[in-house]
Enzyme design. Structure first.
Site, PDB file in Angstrom:
ATOM      1  N   HIS A 147      -3.708   4.543   6.373  1.00 24.15           N
ATOM      2  CA  HIS A 147      -4.941   4.454   5.580  1.00 24.15           C
ATOM      3  C   HIS A 147      -5.506   3.044   5.422  1.00 24.15           C
ATOM      4  O   HIS A 147      -6.621   2.885   4.922  1.00 24.15           O
ATOM      5  CB  HIS A 147      -4.736   5.060   4.185  1.00 24.15           C
ATOM      6  CG  HIS A 147      -3.981   4.158   3.253  1.00 24.15           C
ATOM      7  ND1 HIS A 147      -2.619   4.083   3.264  1.00 24.15           N
ATOM      8  CD2 HIS A 147      -4.398   3.287   2.299  1.00 24.15           C
ATOM      9  CE1 HIS A 147      -2.220   3.222   2.350  1.00 24.15           C
ATOM     10  NE2 HIS A 147      -3.277   2.711   1.752  1.00 24.15           N
TER      11      HIS A 147
HETATM   12  N1  UDP Z   1       1.389   9.769  -1.245  1.00 22.03           N
HETATM   13  C1  UDP Z   1       1.197  11.078  -1.657  1.00 22.03           C
HETATM   14  N2  UDP Z   1       0.603  11.940  -0.779  1.00 22.03           N
HETATM   15  C2  UDP Z   1       0.240  11.607   0.490  1.00 22.03           C
HETATM   16  C3  UDP Z   1       0.456  10.247   0.890  1.00 22.03           C
HETATM   17  C4  UDP Z   1       1.020   9.353  -0.011  1.00 22.03           C
HETATM   18  O1  UDP Z   1       1.540  11.436  -2.787  1.00 22.03           O
HETATM   19  O2  UDP Z   1      -0.305  12.435   1.214  1.00 22.03           O
HETATM   20  C5  UDP Z   1       2.003   8.810  -2.198  1.00 22.03           C
HETATM   21  C6  UDP Z   1       3.235   8.113  -1.702  1.00 22.03           C
HETATM   22  O3  UDP Z   1       4.382   8.897  -1.896  1.00 22.03           O
HETATM   23  C7  UDP Z   1       3.242   6.834  -2.529  1.00 22.03           C
HETATM   24  C8  UDP Z   1       1.763   6.562  -2.755  1.00 22.03           C
HETATM   25  O4  UDP Z   1       1.078   7.772  -2.438  1.00 22.03           O
HETATM   26  O5  UDP Z   1       3.841   7.054  -3.792  1.00 22.03           O
HETATM   27  C9  UDP Z   1       1.297   5.469  -1.854  1.00 22.03           C
HETATM   28  O6  UDP Z   1      -0.078   5.348  -1.967  1.00 22.03           O
HETATM   29  P1  UDP Z   1      -1.010   4.817  -0.811  1.00 22.03           P
HETATM   30  O7  UDP Z   1      -0.288   4.892   0.476  1.00 22.03           O
HETATM   31  O8  UDP Z   1      -2.301   5.540  -0.943  1.00 22.03           O
HETATM   32  O9  UDP Z   1      -1.313   3.312  -1.258  1.00 22.03           O
HETATM   33  P2  UDP Z   1      -0.509   1.956  -1.125  1.00 22.03           P
HETATM   34  O10 UDP Z   1       0.884   2.177  -1.603  1.00 22.03           O
HETATM   35  O11 UDP Z   1      -0.582   1.526   0.311  1.00 22.03           O
HETATM   36  O12 UDP Z   1      -1.261   1.004  -2.002  1.00 22.03           O
END
Ligand code: UDP
Length: 353
Positions: A203
């Site tokens: 993403h």
């Molecule tokens: N996550 C979720 N469903 C999905 C993909 C990710 O619940 O389909 C959760 C994942 O387990 C983690 C969080 O979203 O706890 C991570 O968020 P994201 O990847 O959107 O953002 P980042 O951590 O890169 O800021």
């Protein structure tokens, strides 16, 4: 004490699930939630509030789906009005999104103390919008809750006063411990007929907003010839359509899943491939090796300890990263605390006069 918490994106809902529960246990703290709706699709937002019992936001700001400047600007204006009306004693922000920065900036200009949970992380890549948000938010914050000693060092290097920095571990480890037995198998999983699979998420704007990079990532996933389950973020879905990318048969694209289904996928996968910050750490918590679709990471300890490899967006390197690291298991060394982060933070906040 009245705390106003600014949330806006999926990883923040997940962190708030744990921390709002901890705040709720404390008699003299009232928490009010502002949701900027930076993420607004039901499976990117509502599902987390429902399944993780996050308190209902008092304010919904409808600022999603805009460019960075427009989104941050509108959030700043609206959040300022809410702060003027609510007069909070403290503003709480999480992570590194535009909502984090808008909340911290609105508060700092009104001389309201700011607490930043997950402070001090640095990828040292200022082309990432998240890196800009991290640096600025940390400069504006009064209570910087960092997950590791390395994060503390990053802040000291930027001239932040040591008295403001609290090493409390990673709140996502608390979340992991609370939910690990509550996992839910996705309803669609059996229909895929897979004996084994690799979980992948993509993403980051640095990957999705560049046609060549995204093409190379899908090429690398295809070359691995492994079954790959990809719960896909709305932005990435739109980019695949816009770039007219071909998706190989070994890649199973599904809708984004809720946290409990995500935990199930993380428990059952052979390997994790991701550009997400949070998912890199969850791989480690679950004892899974992580192949990271980036050139650098803010979770540097994981790479240094040999639990995570950075493969960028070269198709061959991605393929080799997957094949070479498949089924590698790793052990938790408490790199990010012991799972009591929420309690450590509430103890500190309760003492504020
Ligand atoms: N996550 C979720 N469903 C999905 C993909 C990710 O619940 O389909 C959760 C994942 O387990 C983690 C969080 O979203 O706890 C991570 O968020 P994201 O990847 O959107 O953002 P980042 O951590 O890169 O800021």
């Amino acid at each position: 004490m009245k705390i106003l918490t600014v949330l806006g994106a999926r990883p923040q809902f997940i962190k708030a699930a744990d921390f709002s529960r901890a705040l709720d246990q404390i008699d003299n703290i009232e928490e009010i939630i502002i949701h900027t709706e930076q993420h607004y699709d039901p499976n990117m937002s509502d599902i987390f509030f429902e399944e993780m019992n996050i308190p209902k936001p008092k304010y919904l700001l409808q600022t999603g789906g805009k460019t960075h400047g427009a989104m941050t600007g509108q959030q700043l204006e609206q959040i300022e009005n809410i702060f003027l009306y609510e007069k909070p004693d403290l503003v709480l922000v999480y992570g590194d999104t535009n909502s984090t920065l808008a909340g911290a900036l609105a508060a700092a200009k009104l001389h309201i103390p700011v607490a930043h949970v997950e402070a001090g992380l640095r990828s040292f890549n200022k082309k990432m919008p998240e890196e800009i948000n991290r640096i600025l938010t940390d400069q504006l914050s009064d209570y910087l809750f960092v997950p590791s000693l390395l994060a503390k060092k990053n802040l000291l290097n930027e001239g932040i006063n040591e008295e403001k920095i609290f090493v409390v571990g990673d709140i996502m480890y608390d979340v992991f411990l609370y939910y690990k037995e509550k996992k839910v198998k996705p309803a669609w999983f059996d229909s895929l007929n897979l004996n084994n699979f690799i979980l992948c998420t993509i993403h980051r704007a640095e990957n999705t907003d560049d046609k060549n990079k995204l093409h190379n990532i899908f090429e690398g996933l295809s070359l691995s010839n492994k079954n790959i389950i990809l719960p896909l973020y709305p932005r990435t879905v739109n980019k695949i359509k816009e770039y007219n990318l071909n998706i190989a048969k070994n890649i199973y694209i599904v809708e984004p899943v809720g946290y409990l289904e995500m935990v199930w996928l993380e428990v059952n996968t052979d390997l994790i491939v991701t550009d997400s910050g949070g998912v890199q750490k969850e791989a480690y918590f679950h004892g899974k090796y992580c192949v990271t679709l980036r050139e650098e990471t803010e979770w540097i300890e994981l790479v240094d300890q040999g639990f995570n490899t950075l493969v960028g967006c070269n198709a061959e390197v991605i393929k080799n990263g997957i094949i070479f690291n498949l089924d590698k298991h790793i052990s938790n060394k408490n790199l990010y605390g012991t799972g009591v982060t929420s309690t450590l933070i509430t103890d500190i906040l309760s003492d504020i006069r």
